[in-house]
Design a protein around this motif. Structure first.
Motif, PDB file in Angstrom:
ATOM      1  N   ILE A 116       0.958  -1.323   0.009  1.00 49.01           N
ATOM      2  CA  ILE A 116      -0.118   0.095  -0.092  1.00 49.01           C
ATOM      3  C   ILE A 116       0.873   1.221   0.201  1.00 49.01           C
ATOM      4  O   ILE A 116       1.606   1.484   1.137  1.00 49.01           O
ATOM      5  CB  ILE A 116      -0.919   0.046   1.196  1.00 49.01           C
ATOM      6  CG1 ILE A 116      -1.699  -1.320   1.308  1.00 49.01           C
ATOM      7  CG2 ILE A 116      -1.922   1.216   1.104  1.00 49.01           C
ATOM      8  CD1 ILE A 116      -2.614  -1.383   2.535  1.00 49.01           C
ATOM      9  N   MET A 117       0.938   1.893  -1.358  1.00 49.26           N
ATOM     10  CA  MET A 117       1.902   3.046  -1.438  1.00 49.26           C
ATOM     11  C   MET A 117       1.220   4.062  -0.513  1.00 49.26           C
ATOM     12  O   MET A 117       0.132   4.491  -0.604  1.00 49.26           O
ATOM     13  CB  MET A 117       2.074   3.454  -2.858  1.00 49.26           C
ATOM     14  CG  MET A 117       2.289   2.188  -3.593  1.00 49.26           C
ATOM     15  SD  MET A 117       3.899   1.260  -3.076  1.00 49.26           S
ATOM     16  CE  MET A 117       4.882   2.337  -3.535  1.00 49.26           C
ATOM     17  N   ALA A 118       2.078   5.004   0.178  1.00 49.10           N
ATOM     18  CA  ALA A 118       1.740   6.053   0.941  1.00 49.10           C
ATOM     19  C   ALA A 118       3.381   6.909   1.028  1.00 49.10           C
ATOM     20  O   ALA A 118       4.067   6.366   1.315  1.00 49.10           O
ATOM     21  CB  ALA A 118       0.954   6.097   1.988  1.00 49.10           C
ATOM     22  N   LEU A 180      -0.466   2.193  14.751  1.00 46.49           N
ATOM     23  CA  LEU A 180       0.653   1.057  14.866  1.00 46.49           C
ATOM     24  C   LEU A 180       2.006   1.855  14.656  1.00 46.49           C
ATOM     25  O   LEU A 180       3.065   1.284  15.161  1.00 46.49           O
ATOM     26  CB  LEU A 180       0.450  -0.092  14.293  1.00 46.49           C
ATOM     27  CG  LEU A 180      -0.820  -0.884  14.247  1.00 46.49           C
ATOM     28  CD1 LEU A 180      -0.726  -1.987  13.330  1.00 46.49           C
ATOM     29  CD2 LEU A 180      -0.909  -1.453  15.952  1.00 46.49           C
ATOM     30  N   GLY A 181       1.961   2.626  13.976  1.00 46.50           N
ATOM     31  CA  GLY A 181       3.237   3.321  13.413  1.00 46.50           C
ATOM     32  C   GLY A 181       2.970   4.238  12.120  1.00 46.50           C
ATOM     33  O   GLY A 181       1.906   4.659  12.010  1.00 46.50           O
ATOM     34  N   THR A 182       4.052   4.327  11.430  1.00 44.78           N
ATOM     35  CA  THR A 182       3.923   5.151  10.317  1.00 44.78           C
ATOM     36  C   THR A 182       4.656   4.356   9.039  1.00 44.78           C
ATOM     37  O   THR A 182       5.478   3.413   9.160  1.00 44.78           O
ATOM     38  CB  THR A 182       4.788   6.544  10.295  1.00 44.78           C
ATOM     39  OG1 THR A 182       5.991   6.311  10.748  1.00 44.78           O
ATOM     40  CG2 THR A 182       4.033   7.177  11.494  1.00 44.78           C
ATOM     41  N   VAL A 183       4.212   4.598   7.756  1.00 43.33           N
ATOM     42  CA  VAL A 183       4.582   3.985   6.617  1.00 43.33           C
ATOM     43  C   VAL A 183       6.119   4.660   6.392  1.00 43.33           C
ATOM     44  O   VAL A 183       6.603   5.576   6.840  1.00 43.33           O
ATOM     45  CB  VAL A 183       3.833   4.692   5.469  1.00 43.33           C
ATOM     46  CG1 VAL A 183       4.523   4.265   4.181  1.00 43.33           C
ATOM     47  CG2 VAL A 183       2.426   4.155   5.448  1.00 43.33           C
ATOM     48  N   GLY A 184       7.108   3.538   6.088  1.00 41.24           N
ATOM     49  CA  GLY A 184       8.571   3.886   5.486  1.00 41.24           C
ATOM     50  C   GLY A 184       9.066   2.974   4.712  1.00 41.24           C
ATOM     51  O   GLY A 184       8.264   2.541   3.790  1.00 41.24           O
ATOM     52  N   SER A 185      10.446   2.733   4.670  1.00 43.21           N
ATOM     53  CA  SER A 185      10.951   1.939   3.547  1.00 43.21           C
ATOM     54  C   SER A 185      12.050   1.363   4.465  1.00 43.21           C
ATOM     55  O   SER A 185      13.238   1.354   3.727  1.00 43.21           O
ATOM     56  CB  SER A 185      11.528   3.030   2.570  1.00 43.21           C
ATOM     57  OG  SER A 185      12.248   4.079   3.125  1.00 43.21           O
ATOM     58  N   THR A 186      11.854   0.858   5.624  1.00 43.61           N
ATOM     59  CA  THR A 186      13.042   0.344   6.231  1.00 43.61           C
ATOM     60  C   THR A 186      13.031  -1.239   5.682  1.00 43.61           C
ATOM     61  O   THR A 186      12.292  -1.722   5.126  1.00 43.61           O
ATOM     62  CB  THR A 186      12.801  -0.071   7.868  1.00 43.61           C
ATOM     63  OG1 THR A 186      11.368  -0.505   8.142  1.00 43.61           O
ATOM     64  CG2 THR A 186      12.664   1.464   8.328  1.00 43.61           C
ATOM     65  N   GLY A 187      14.102  -1.879   5.904  1.00 47.19           N
ATOM     66  CA  GLY A 187      14.361  -3.297   5.272  1.00 47.19           C
ATOM     67  C   GLY A 187      14.739  -2.942   4.053  1.00 47.19           C
ATOM     68  O   GLY A 187      15.604  -2.205   3.596  1.00 47.19           O
ATOM     69  N   ASN A 188      14.144  -3.684   3.081  1.00 48.67           N
ATOM     70  CA  ASN A 188      14.698  -3.994   1.645  1.00 48.67           C
ATOM     71  C   ASN A 188      13.858  -3.031   0.814  1.00 48.67           C
ATOM     72  O   ASN A 188      13.909  -3.093  -0.257  1.00 48.67           O
ATOM     73  CB  ASN A 188      14.837  -5.366   1.213  1.00 48.67           C
ATOM     74  CG  ASN A 188      13.690  -6.143   1.123  1.00 48.67           C
ATOM     75  OD1 ASN A 188      12.330  -5.607   1.405  1.00 48.67           O
ATOM     76  ND2 ASN A 188      13.683  -7.248   0.875  1.00 48.67           N
ATOM     77  N   ALA A 189      12.848  -2.225   1.449  1.00 46.13           N
ATOM     78  CA  ALA A 189      12.132  -1.651   0.620  1.00 46.13           C
ATOM     79  C   ALA A 189      12.667  -0.376  -0.217  1.00 46.13           C
ATOM     80  O   ALA A 189      13.995   0.176   0.352  1.00 46.13           O
ATOM     81  CB  ALA A 189      10.942  -0.947   1.485  1.00 46.13           C
ATOM     82  N   ASP A 190      12.191   0.153  -1.206  1.00 46.10           N
ATOM     83  CA  ASP A 190      13.156   1.166  -1.855  1.00 46.10           C
ATOM     84  C   ASP A 190      12.637   2.452  -1.318  1.00 46.10           C
ATOM     85  O   ASP A 190      11.568   2.975  -1.161  1.00 46.10           O
ATOM     86  CB  ASP A 190      12.496   1.239  -3.512  1.00 46.10           C
ATOM     87  CG  ASP A 190      13.030   2.342  -4.331  1.00 46.10           C
ATOM     88  OD1 ASP A 190      13.990   3.038  -3.805  1.00 46.10           O
ATOM     89  OD2 ASP A 190      12.701   2.337  -5.500  1.00 46.10           O
TER      90      ASP A 190
END
Length: 225
Positions: A116-118, A180-190
């Motif tokens: 889910i892009m945001a 629960l938190g916020t959208v991000g790009s932690t881990g292997n996300a671009d």
């Protein structure tokens, strides 16, 4: 002994400090109220098909100005589609894309989840009630959460979070719509494409959160299709 001028200067400094602190506290309080109002509006929008359930959740949010971090008992709605809400604040069914069968790992595996892009920092909320079983830092998923359904047969997986909501602890009861938190790009996300990786896993009531489970496509459930 201090001169009258020095004493007046000290009083002025203390007064200015207290006033600034008051404005900071007031600003934080207003931000919490605004976010709670946004979550409440999102619940009302997404749960129109189930007005009794929506009213119950809205009343729960109206009773508190910030996300509750105490354990509470939640009521399981009838049917999984009825209980699910879109887990990214402000998103509607028309914003969602079915990425469940997309290729990953150079075509070696299926995605078996929904992206889910945001924008980074957008609030992530619980799609369904349950128990927070694991707060986990993963090489692939980054900041992740595993929440088990009340019947213990479904695990909801949230990944790539930029940050967790304050007060989350393993074992606590989570209500639908809780932040629960916020959208991000932690881990292997671009980093150029922040998103929530949301997965649903069918499991057995006595299985652990890390044991093999069967992935279920959340897209038709979230879009009521």
């Amino acid at each position: 002994m201090s001169s009258p001028f020095v004493e007046k200067a000290q009083v002025a400094v203390v007064t200015a400090t207290l006033v600034s602190a008051g404005w900071i506290v007031a600003g934080a309080f207003l931000m919490d109220r605004e976010e709670s109002a946004a979550i409440r509006d999102d619940l009302e929008y997404q749960l129109e098909a189930d007005p009794n359930d929506a009213n119950e959740e809205v009343r729960s949010l109206e009773a508190e100005s910030v996300p509750n971090t105490t354990t509470r008992v939640t009521t399981q709605p009838t049917g999984e589609a009825a209980q699910l809400m879109i887990p990214v604040l402000g998103k509607s069914a028309t914003d969602l894309t079915d990425t469940f069968t997309d290729d990953r790992g150079g075509g070696t595996r299926l995605h078996e989840a929904m992206d889910i892009m945001a924008p980074e920092g957008t609030s992530v909320v619980a799609a369904a009630p349950g128990t927070l079983e694991r707060i986990f830092l993963s090489d692939a998923g980054g900041n992740t959460l595993y929440i088990r359904s009340e019947d213990r047969e479904t695990i909801y997986y949230y990944a790539h979070l930029a940050e967790y909501a304050q007060g989350l602890t393993e074992g606590m009861t989570i209500r639908r719509g809780q932040r629960l938190g916020t959208v991000g790009s932690t881990g292997n996300a671009d980093p150029a494409a922040p998103h929530l990786h949301f997965a649903m896993l069918r499991t057995q009531a006595r299985s652990e959160w890390w044991e093999p489970a069967t992935a279920v496509n959340p897209f038709p459930l979230l879009t009521r299709r």
